[in-house]
Each structure stands twice: as C-alpha cells, then as structure tokens.
Design a protein around this motif. Sequence first.
Motif, PDB file in Angstrom:
ATOM      1  N   LYS A  91      18.651  -7.421  -1.555  1.00 45.33           N
ATOM      2  CA  LYS A  91      17.824  -7.269  -2.748  1.00 45.33           C
ATOM      3  C   LYS A  91      16.467  -7.934  -2.521  1.00 45.33           C
ATOM      4  N   GLY A  93      14.863 -10.254  -4.216  1.00 47.72           N
ATOM      5  CA  GLY A  93      14.917 -11.719  -4.312  1.00 47.72           C
ATOM      6  C   GLY A  93      15.583 -12.334  -3.089  1.00 47.72           C
ATOM      7  N   GLU A  94      16.629 -11.672  -2.594  1.00 44.92           N
ATOM      8  CA  GLU A  94      17.342 -12.186  -1.413  1.00 44.92           C
ATOM      9  C   GLU A  94      16.459 -12.125  -0.172  1.00 44.92           C
ATOM     10  N   ILE A  96      13.182 -12.234  -0.071  1.00 47.43           N
ATOM     11  CA  ILE A  96      12.149 -13.283  -0.155  1.00 47.43           C
ATOM     12  C   ILE A  96      12.768 -14.653   0.132  1.00 47.43           C
ATOM     13  N   ASP A  97      13.948 -14.894  -0.425  1.00 46.42           N
ATOM     14  CA  ASP A  97      14.611 -16.186  -0.189  1.00 46.42           C
ATOM     15  C   ASP A  97      14.946 -16.392   1.286  1.00 46.42           C
ATOM     16  N   ARG A 100      11.830 -17.431   2.863  1.00 44.15           N
ATOM     17  CA  ARG A 100      11.462 -18.794   2.447  1.00 44.15           C
ATOM     18  C   ARG A 100      12.216 -19.824   3.274  1.00 44.15           C
ATOM     19  N   LEU A 109      10.309 -19.081  -5.319  1.00 46.65           N
ATOM     20  CA  LEU A 109      10.599 -17.650  -5.442  1.00 46.65           C
ATOM     21  C   LEU A 109       9.874 -17.021  -6.631  1.00 46.65           C
ATOM     22  N   GLU A 110       9.904 -17.710  -7.776  1.00 49.12           N
ATOM     23  CA  GLU A 110       9.299 -17.156  -8.993  1.00 49.12           C
ATOM     24  C   GLU A 110       7.813 -16.887  -8.788  1.00 49.12           C
ATOM     25  N   LEU A 113       7.315 -13.842  -6.617  1.00 47.50           N
ATOM     26  CA  LEU A 113       7.575 -12.609  -7.369  1.00 47.50           C
ATOM     27  C   LEU A 113       6.396 -12.314  -8.292  1.00 47.50           C
ATOM     28  N   GLU A 119       8.472  -9.174 -10.345  1.00 45.91           N
ATOM     29  CA  GLU A 119       9.459  -9.915 -11.150  1.00 45.91           C
ATOM     30  C   GLU A 119      10.585  -9.021 -11.650  1.00 45.91           C
ATOM     31  N   LYS A 122      13.305  -7.885  -8.950  1.00 42.73           N
ATOM     32  CA  LYS A 122      13.991  -8.934  -8.187  1.00 42.73           C
ATOM     33  C   LYS A 122      15.408  -8.546  -7.733  1.00 42.73           C
ATOM     34  N   ASP A 123      16.152  -7.862  -8.608  1.00 38.42           N
ATOM     35  CA  ASP A 123      17.541  -7.540  -8.273  1.00 38.42           C
ATOM     36  C   ASP A 123      17.728  -6.128  -7.760  1.00 38.42           C
TER      37      ASP A 123
END
Lengths: 298, 250
Positions: A91, A93-94, A96-97, A100, A109-110, A113, A119, A122-123
Amino acid sequence: MKTAILLENVTKAYKGKRAVDGLSLSVEAGTVLALLGPNGAGKTTTISMILGLQQPTSGTVKLLGGDPRDPRIKSRIGAMLQDVSVIDNLKVGETIDLFRSYYAHPLPLEQLLLISGLESAKDKMATSLSGGQQRRLGFALAAASDPEILFLDEPTVGMDVTSRQLFWDTIRAMAARGKTVVLTTHYLEEADSLADRILVINQGKIIADGTPSEIKANATGRVISFTAGASVTTESLLSLPGVADLEWNGRRVKLYSGDTDRLIRVLIESRVDMRDIEIQSGGLEDAFQSLVQNAAVS
Amino acid sequence: MNTTMKATMAQCNAELLRTVRNRRFVFFSVIMPVAFFFIFSSTAGNDVKVDNVDWVPYYLMSMTVYGVVGASLTSFAQRLSRERAQGWVRLLRLTPLPSWSYVLSKLVAQGIINLLIILVVFMAGGIGKHIDLPASVWLESGLWIWIGGFSFMALGSLIGSMRNPDAVQLLALIVYMSLSIVGGLWFPTSSMSGALQTISKFTPTYRLGQGAWNLIGGGSIDWNGLLILAAYVLVFMVISAYIMKKQEAV
C-alpha cells in the motif's frame, strides 16, 4: 556558501558517442537549479553521474563534498527518477514507511502524505494509483530522508494541472527552507517559475547558464510572425538573411531571428506577402528554442 | 548500524506482506499442494508402497517440496522481476541501504515463507491423514526441505533477472511445472520410463524430494543429493550474476 555539487570536466561516452561532453559545473547549496534541454541532450546522464548511478568516462563528480556512492552521502539526498517506482502488493503508506526505514531521521509519514497530496490514497495499493499519483508517490519517497539535495528527473510528466501546482508549491517551500533542488524538465514554464538558475544543455554541453531573466535577455530568441500569402514558401523565407528557423501553423508562420529589427526591414524590402505582422521579444520558450538551434548550427 | 537493522527488518516485513497478498503464491504453494495431497493420497490404498516407503507420507513430502519450490519460482522470481522492471532496484541504489541488507532480507523472508509452507502442509497431511512418523523424522525431513529449499531461490533469482515480468511469469510457470513433473513430485519416478528416470535423477526437484523420501523411509541424510543441489546453486548464481552485470553495463 557551501558547494553542493561539483562537476569538473565530466565526460560520458557510450560506444564512442559523447552523451556528456566536458561538462563543468558548481552548484551552491540552497539553489534551485533547472536543467533544460531537448530529448537526448544529456540531462538524465548528467543527473545519473551526479547520483553515482553511472560513472563518468573521465572527469570528477563531487556530491556534498564526497563520493556520491558513499552511504553517508546517500543518506543526505533524495531522488525521483524517470522510472515509475512503485512496488507490487504494497500500500502507499507501507511503501513510504519502508523507504523511511532506510534513514536515521526520516520525515513523518503524515507529512510525506501531505506534501505529496496522497493522504486519501494511504491505504490504496501503490500499483492501483494513476500515473500522476504514482509520480507523487515517487516524490514522497524522494523527500522521505528530509534531504539536503533533492533530485527530480522530469518530475511533473504525467501530472495533471492541480498536481503540478501542488508540486511547485512544495518545491518552493523546500527551497525556502534552504534545500538544494536539481530538476530536469521539458516544461519551460516550470523552469521559469521555480528555478534560481537555469542550465541549458544540448548535445552534452552547457550552452547557457544563468538566472531565468538572464537567459531570456541574452538569448537571441526573437520572433516575427505573420500570415503568409500563397507565394511564400519555406525555401524563400530561409534564403533571407537573418532567419534562424521557422515554424508553420496553417498559413501562419513564425520566423526566429537574432535581430528582428533588421529582419523586418529585409522582409518588407523583399516584398514578402505578409498580413497581421507581430514582433515578439520572446519568452523563455523562444529563448530556449533559439539557443538550441544556434548551438546546432554552429 | 541501528538504522540498517531496522531497514533490514522493514524490508523483510514488506517481502512477507507482498508474498501473502500474492494470489499466485497462495494458490501454488498452499492450496494446490494440500489439495493434490488429499486427492492422490485417497485414490491409492493406504498400504501402497513406493520404493519401500508408504505412499501417503511419501506423497506428503512430494507436495511439501512442490509448495516450497513454487514459492521461489513463481512468487519470488516474480517479485524480483517486478522490482527490476519498475526501477525499484535502481532507486534503492540511491538510498543508504547496503546491498547485503537487501539480499539478507530476501533470504530471511523466503526462509520464513518456506518454513510456513512446510508447517502448513505437514500439519494438514499429518492430522488429516493420521500419518504416524517419529518426531525426529518429521523434524529431519522438514529441516531437509527447508534448507534444500534455499537452492530454488538461486533458480528463482535467475529467472527473475529477466526484465519483462510477463515473460518471467510464463517462464517460471513452465520451469516449475516441468521440473515438478520430471522430478517426480506429481508422480513417483518409478512410474516413469527408463530414459525419463535417468533424466529425473539430475533435476534439483528430484534431489530435494529424494532427500525427504529417503528420510521417511528410515534412511539417513543424502549427502550426495545435497552436493548436487549445491552445484545447482553455484551454476544458477553464476549465470544470474552474469546477466545482471550485463544489464548494469548498459
């Protein structure tokens, strides 16, 4: 000021052909630098060498005073390449994490996004994003390390108008925080509105270097355009002294020239069949055109 | 160092997520081996023997190997080629992530995945078909398949070194199916013709299966088989390293 990027007499040859030819460049920290040039001019090759993805055939490259392949240097930069860099079955968010995690002091993360306008995505699976959204994800990854230097290779290709506007705002905000930004672009408007310094590259060489207004002032990008009568042909116009190049749009013709004052006299004296004459001092686009064309002629 | 450890774990975690979400993986490495096991262990009677080994545990080993091989050939190879095609690997080269951490996280993740496949298939068969083997034999055969299974990562990375993910998918499937059939994972090699049996002995799939069949038949570790598997690893790695080096040079 500190030097962020230093290139000394860098050449890259592929099978005897020089993609980058004896390029020297020094970029101060905090500059927003735009590399401008037609396709195959050597922009991407130059960026690849600055990033250490390719090694120069000769010459030296220094990034933040060190070797671009040194992990300590890599942790201080971020880059968005031309490839769409998404990974399957993860996903947004995953993804990007994951990125990171590679850095000691990543941005939250926020925030990533937010600056990439993702934003609400994200999912979502990264591969299900639209082309423009994938580019923005690439930008979030480039910004993940809170880099001192941000490299963007054709960043806004495939972005819609809103995305592009958001993107430009983000770049300006980063520049205001003292970040160095290096971008390549086809959009002259982009270079004009973002960059402090523009480098025009053609055939692996720097053909112009300066602020956007310097480039516009120095370039011989002046244009005379008119609606031509039936007797006017490309050959007859090109044979006139002072015509660097021309462009047809229906019966409307644009003549590029270094000296429009002299050319208009020549046109009238030669009794060229013209109506609705316009003379422009030229925007950056015309400046760019004439720079590239003059370089090709000489 | 702390960041690198954290990055390696995150990288490993991402691999696991990508694998579990991959439908192909779930189908080829979990559903198909378990289903095949129940179908073909029921059609034959309980007292049928193959090479003096009871058919039901024999076929459980075959199917476990089949699942483990599939995880490396279909999903691992596919993940690799996708990463390369989409410029992900190129992007990673711009991060401080060391390449050993990238490789290590792939190995660890595949190790966990293979272990899970072995546990799931063993439990499904052991409980579903009341297979009665000593605990030490369960452990030994499981470990054999687990350790030997890593050799298929080398084959997976060779197939995954091709840039076109669609071609990789097709090629991986062809290699997977033919190696499984010729290697005697679907049907025992003793049911094959003499010529095919000889060829079969040289396949890595047969070697991985043979070690496990041997263990449940009361034999000891098949060092010969291990040597052949190791030789395969070497060959696959040399070829894929060569291909990747060629691609980098462009």
